[in-house]
Design a protein around this motif. Structure first.
Motif, PDB file in Angstrom:
ATOM      1  N   GLU A   7       0.635  -1.198   0.010  1.00  0.00           N
ATOM      2  CA  GLU A   7      -0.090   0.064   0.086  1.00  0.00           C
ATOM      3  C   GLU A   7       0.757   1.407   0.091  1.00  0.00           C
ATOM      4  O   GLU A   7       0.459   2.293  -0.314  1.00  0.00           O
ATOM      5  N   ASP A  19       1.212   3.228  -3.395  1.00  0.00           N
ATOM      6  CA  ASP A  19      -0.190   3.681  -3.800  1.00  0.00           C
ATOM      7  C   ASP A  19       0.173   4.988  -4.389  1.00  0.00           C
ATOM      8  O   ASP A  19      -0.160   5.222  -5.710  1.00  0.00           O
ATOM      9  N   GLN A  72      -0.893   1.521   5.414  1.00  0.00           N
ATOM     10  CA  GLN A  72      -0.621  -0.047   5.346  1.00  0.00           C
ATOM     11  C   GLN A  72      -1.782  -0.701   6.201  1.00  0.00           C
ATOM     12  O   GLN A  72      -2.029  -0.276   7.129  1.00  0.00           O
TER      13      GLN A  72
END
Length: 276
Positions: A48, A51, A188
């Motif tokens: 993540e 991103d 996260q």
């Protein structure tokens, strides 16, 4: 052993768990076209964290990212591993999800894995992007005071601590305050495990690409910041001299500016990957 029959689709993203060599690896794929781009993340970080970079890349590109054992949603390895074994596992993972030839981008610790993958897979890895990374154990190190802050994964679990140390640790935009860094780490879904972090530290400490850089024949883009306390920019110059087909892009930023300034820096990556 095959891909777990659990796929969660959100927009154009597919999440899965792939078993390779006894490891259960969480994978996220953004389906697109052309040569897929594999992202290898920094130490202790879950997928993540990438991103902002994914959002800034060409939306038509297939992007594959994953959690190494002991980070994010991937359980820790029962035993320590080396980067050659992890690169082999990455190749098997890509085969299982139906990918052949790929481009690979490695950020920081992930740059070591990217180099090793390119070395072991000269025909499968088309192009290589190395961001804020070096040659492992044999490199120009950052200041010991800075590197000491990386001995634990506390910054991923304590966003207040992450914000407090961000400037000294990452340099660049983080010197204006650590709010952006804390925000990235906060997304996260899983913080990973302490043993997984130790395994990553050991893998990096026992590896170096310095003697084999001339054998990495892929076209390579090296992205480095002049204010990177972890990986001094001199490392990019050394890699440029030893890699046969390298180009260096230097920016006036720090270690994770590819995330905090993704809109500015990602087009350089896209241009490199799409040029004839």
């Amino acid at each position: 052993m095959a891909v777990t029959d659990i796929f969660c689709r959100s927009d154009r993203f597919e999440d899965s768990v792939v078993t390779v060599g006894g490891w259960r690896i969480r994978v996220r794929v953004r389906r697109g076209t052309g040569v897929p781009l594999v992202l290898c993340n920094g130490i202790g970080a879950s997928l993540e964290v990438l991103d902002p970079l994914v959002a800034a890349l060409d939306p038509c590109t297939t992007v594959i990212r994953f959690d190494v054992p002991g980070t994010g949603g991937s359980p820790a390895s029962p035993v320590p591993y080396g980067l050659p074994a992890l690169a082999c596992g990455l190749g098997r993972l890509l085969t299982k999800i139906g990918c052949g030839v790929v481009d690979v981008l490695g950020l920081s610790w992930g740059g070591a894995l990217a180099q090793q993958f390119a070395l072991q897979n000269p025909r499968r890895c088309r192009r290589l992007v190395l961001v804020a990374t070096g040659t492992g154990a044999l490199m120009v190190p950052g200041h010991p005071r800075v590197l000491a802050k990386m001995l634990t994964p506390r910054r991923f679990t304590d966003t207040g601590y992450a914000a407090a140390i961000a400037g000294d640790l990452y340099g660049g935009t983080a010197r204006r305050g650590g709010a952006d860094i804390a925000r990235i780490f906060r997304i996260q879904n899983h913080s990973g495990s302490r043993i997984g972090y130790i395994h990553q530290l050991l893998a990096g400490a026992t590896w170096s690409s310095l003697p084999v850089l001339p054998f990495i024949r892929q076209q390579t883009l090296i992205v480095a910041g002049t204010d990177d306390p972890i990986i001094p920019v001199l490392n990019a110059r050394i890699m440029d001299a030893l890699l046969p087909h390298a180009t260096v892009q230097v920016h006036a930023g720090g270690h994770v500016d590819i995330l905090t300034r993704a809109v500015e820096l990602a087009p350089t990556v896209t241009s490199f990957l799409t040029e004839r």
